[in-house]
Write a protein that holds these residues in place. Structure first.
Motif, short mmCIF file in Angstrom:
data_model
loop_
_atom_site.label_atom_id
_atom_site.label_comp_id
_atom_site.label_asym_id
_atom_site.label_seq_id
_atom_site.Cartn_x
_atom_site.Cartn_y
_atom_site.Cartn_z
N VAL A 518 -3.25 16.29 2.28
CA VAL A 518 -2.54 14.83 2.34
C VAL A 518 -3.33 13.80 2.07
N GLU A 519 -2.92 12.99 1.39
CA GLU A 519 -4.01 11.66 1.06
C GLU A 519 -3.12 10.38 0.99
N PHE A 520 -3.41 9.45 1.95
CA PHE A 520 -2.62 8.51 2.30
C PHE A 520 -3.69 7.07 1.49
N THR A 521 -2.82 6.32 0.85
CA THR A 521 -3.25 5.27 -0.03
C THR A 521 -2.41 4.11 0.25
N GLU A 522 -3.21 3.02 0.15
CA GLU A 522 -2.21 1.66 0.13
C GLU A 522 -2.70 0.84 -1.09
N SER A 523 -1.63 0.16 -1.65
CA SER A 523 -1.78 -0.66 -2.89
C SER A 523 -1.19 -2.19 -2.45
N LEU A 524 -1.08 -2.40 -1.65
CA LEU A 524 -0.46 -3.70 -1.19
C LEU A 524 -1.11 -4.89 -2.08
N VAL A 525 -0.24 -5.87 -2.39
CA VAL A 525 -0.57 -7.00 -3.06
C VAL A 525 0.12 -7.83 -2.31
N GLY A 526 -0.53 -9.37 -2.42
CA GLY A 526 0.24 -10.30 -1.68
C GLY A 526 0.18 -10.25 -0.47
N GLN A 527 0.86 -11.15 0.31
CA GLN A 527 0.79 -11.13 1.96
C GLN A 527 1.83 -10.77 2.52
N ASN A 528 2.89 -10.02 1.93
CA ASN A 528 4.17 -9.61 2.71
C ASN A 528 3.82 -8.66 4.16
#
Ligand SMILES: Nc1nc2c(ncn2[C@@H]2O[C@H](COP(=O)(O)OP(=O)(O)OP(=O)(O)O)[C@@H](O)[C@H]2O)c(=O)[nH]1
Ligand SMILES: [Mg+2]
Length: 695
Positions: A518-528
């Motif tokens: 299992v691989e967890f990533t994040e690609s959050l942009v902005g400040q939500n």
């Protein structure tokens, strides 16, 4: 107890297929040597060697018994080993400390799969062998046919040194090749006999075999060979000296005929052992590792002591009984020895030599001898005890891996500790029995060499450690994964009572290649979403993966991307994002065509030719896929992959398909998607209350 020097010791394991008559043969040796007045019997459970309750109940040997007697001034250390392959660890330990092997073959049954196994192990230890063809008093036995079968399997070097003259019921006469005499035994179990010179055809037969003996003896020794040609034969004296060397080199493999039930033919076998068979001086050097793991040799003539523990019996309150062979120096009561594996010192307490359960104190054992010691603190099977001045480690026995498994289901709560210490003690006694408490499946699984082996282990646990349980099919560690992409937007909001909770997690998931986890990533942009909540979401996802989603099994091979979400300046906190992460993942997972994976094993099966059809047919009914076939040592070898679920009790199935002649090994290979209908069953099962689960 008298002290014996290495030259006067004969250490041997009596090995062979189940029910060959090994225990009766050792009983006969004890009777001949005067240790017992009357032969015990298997039927009445009165042999010296099969003394445990489980052995008496089943009328088979289960553990190796150490016995000793004196014959022609030599001390015979006899290790009577069980024939059932379920208890192969006992034969392996026995052969490890033997100087030669006595392989017993039942004249009525012929060579069994167990005969082949012990032969292979004895050869692996480089041990000379003596064959005993036993049961010649049974109906329908045919010596010539038996000999032909034995020679076809073990070679033409097999040379009978005694021939039955009246095989079948009432058998009591043998032709002795060494002496060219007809030996007539009493059949009352005393082993007594009278001799008369052979004449006529019998004399010729003895002479022909004697000639073969002379030839193979000469072959093993160049100087003797020259004399043999120069003088056209060898004198009796030269022959006798040569026989020992020839036996050592196995230029010939002696075969003796017996009826151990009545003690017929055993005394002559013992004469051969006393006069010609190997002593510890024939293998005077043992390879070992020193304190720096460098190879060194230990010699039987070294003064610093060393011994190998080859078997341990747990005796509850009374402590453990450790069986050992001395490889150098001498071992005395009160001596301090160093355990090179545990890196601790042990004081040698009482030393005993055994005849089954009967113990006799010995103050000292010299190099080469075998005995037991009680109550060592921290010494286990396979450990070397040595002088504090010279640290050494003798090689351990390599045991076959277990291939049959059962899970324990406790009948009452709170006995986990008792079970745990019982299992540890039993593993200590028998390294071919293993167990593990599986935290994922919440089960303790025991594994052994066969169904009988596990039954005996279960009985010991119940009897000795007073715990009650059932043996059930072990659960299979299925896995959950997905076959398509999925996504979710999950809002967690709680505003009851004091502080509120708020978190919203947007997530996309997709399948990953098999076995990549299992691989967890994040690609959050902005400040939500504040980045401090990324680990919270990951924690929630990991918890969901561990618990499973569709059937309670661990999730594998999924890529997760946390790409957006929402938060609240006051109510957003770690726990809120953990919950939202977990639920978002569960939703996305369910939307992504989830499926179950099952573990697949590679099996290697050795079977005789005539069982091929049955075994292959059975494999396909177990969803097995054949990978290849081969042949070796007269056996067919089939390699296949089989789902773990279908391998439950396969060792037992294989035995019944092959009349006990097939064996297999199994290794985990990989995970694979499982058939729809089986998957549906597993999922339905997971929804049931625990007591109704079949998985
Ligand atoms: N007629 C006859 N029966 C024998 C002879 N030797 C052993 N038996 C019987 O055969 C059965 C098996 O004998 P055991 O001595 O237990 O054989 P084993 O090789 O020790 O068997 P395991 O240790 O269980 O593998 C018993 O019922 C014996 O009484 C023999 O020479 N003749
Ligand atoms: Mg036996």
């Amino acid at each position: 107890m008298k002290n014996y020097q290495a030259a006067d010791l004969r250490n041997f394991a009596i090995v062979g297929h189940a029910s060959a008559g090994k225990t009766m043969l050792s009983e006969c040796m004890l009777a001949c040597g005067g240790v017992i007045n009357r032969l015990g019997s298997i039927a009445n459970g009165t042999t010296v060697s099969d003394y445990t309750v489980a052995e008496k109940d089943r009328k088979i040997s289960i553990s190796a018994a150490l016995l000793h007697t004196e014959w022609l001034g030599k001390k015979f250390n006899i290790i009577d080993s069980p024939g059932y392959l379920d208890f192969i660890s006992e034969s392996l330990g026995a052969l490890r400390v033997s100087d030669f092997a006595v392989v017993v073959i039942n004249a009525a049954h012929g060579i069994g799969v167990g005969t082949g196994q012990v032969w292979k192990y004895a050869t692996g230890y480089n041990l000379p062998k003596i064959i005993v063809l036993n049961g010649l008093d049974k109906e329908h036995v045919n010596f010539e046919e038996s000999l032909a079968q034995i020679r076809a399997r073990f070679g033409d070097r097999v040379l009978p040194l005694s021939l039955p003259l009246n095989a079948g019921p009432g058998f009591n006469q043998l032709l002795d090749v060494f002496r060219s005499e007809v030996v007539t035994y009493q059949t009352d179990g005393t082993g007594k006999f009278t001799e008369a010179a052979a004449s006529g055809a019998q004399k010729d037969q003895a002479a022909a075999l004697h000639q073969q003996l002379i030839e193979s003896t000469a072959e093993s020794d160049d100087a003797l060979l020259e004399k043999f040609f120069a003088q056209d034969g060898l004198s009796e004296e030269e022959l006798r000296a040569g026989v020992h060397t020839a036996f050592e080199k196995q230029s010939f493999i002696p075969l003796f005929c017996t009826a151990a039930e009545n003690n017929v033919g055993v005394a002559r076998l013992m004469d051969f052992i006393g006069k010609y068979a190997s002593s510890p001086l024939d293998r005077p050097k043992a390879k070992a590792l020193d304190a720096n793991d460098e190879e060194v040799e230990i010699s039987v003539s070294d003064s610093e002591p060393s011994l190998l523990v080859f078997k341990t019996i747990s005796e509850g309150q009374a402590g453990d009984l450790s069986y050992f062979r001395v490889y150098s120096g001498k071992v005395e009561v009160g001596m301090d020895l160093y355990n090179s594996a545990r890196k601790s010192t042990e004081r040698i307490g009482q030393i005993y030599v055994l005849n089954g359960k009967n113990r006799e104190s010995a103050g000292l054992l010299a190099a080469g001898d075998i005995g037991t010691v009680v109550k060592l603190k921290d010494t286990h099977t396979g450990n070397t005890l040595c002088s504090g001045k010279k640290h050494v480690t003798l090689p351990k026995v390599t045991y076959p891996r277990p291939n049959i498994h059962q899970a324990l289901r406790l009948k009452s709560k709170g006995e986990e500790d008792k079970i745990a210490s019982g299992l540890a003690a039993l593993h200590e006694e028998d390294p071919t029995f293993i167990y593990h408490a599986d935290p994922e499946l919440h089960q303790t699984v025991i594994s052994g060499q066969g169904d009988l082996h596990l039954q005996v282990i279960a009985e010991r646990l119940r009897r000795r450690f007073k715990v009650d349980f059932d043996l059930v099919e072990p659960r299979v560690p299925y896995r959950e994964t997905i076959k398509a992409r999925g996504e979710s937007k999950y809002r967690h909001k709680k505003q009851t009572g004091g502080a509120g909770q708020f978190a919203e997690v947007w997530m996309r998931i997709e399948p990953k290649p098999r076995d990549t986890g299992v691989e967890f990533t994040e690609s959050l942009v902005g400040q939500n979403v504040d980045r401090v909540f990324v680990p919270s979401v990951e924690k929630g996802v990991n918890a969901a993966c561990k618990e499973g989603i569709i059937a309670g099994y661990r999730v594998v091979d999924v890529l997760i991307d946390f790409y957006d979400g929402k938060m609240h300046p006051v109510d957003s906190k770690d726990i809120a994002f953990q919950i939202a992460g977990k639920e978002a993942f569960r939703e996305a997972f369910k939307a992504a065509r989830p499926c179950l994976l099952e573990p697949i094993y590679t099996v290697e099966i050795r079977i005789p030719d005539d069982c091929m059809g049955n075994v292959i047919g059975d494999l396909s009914s177990r969803r097995g896929k054949i990978l290849g076939m081969d042949s070796a040592d007269g056996y067919q070898i089939v390699k296949a992959t089989v789902p773990q679920k279908e391998l439950y009790q396969y060792a037992t199935v294989l035995r019944s398909l092959t009349a006990g002649r097939g064996i297999h090994t199994e290794d985990f290979s990989h995970y694979e998607e499982m058939p729809r209908e089986m998957e549906a069953k597993v999922i339905a099962d997971s929804k049931k209350p625990p007591e109704e689960k079949t998985q």
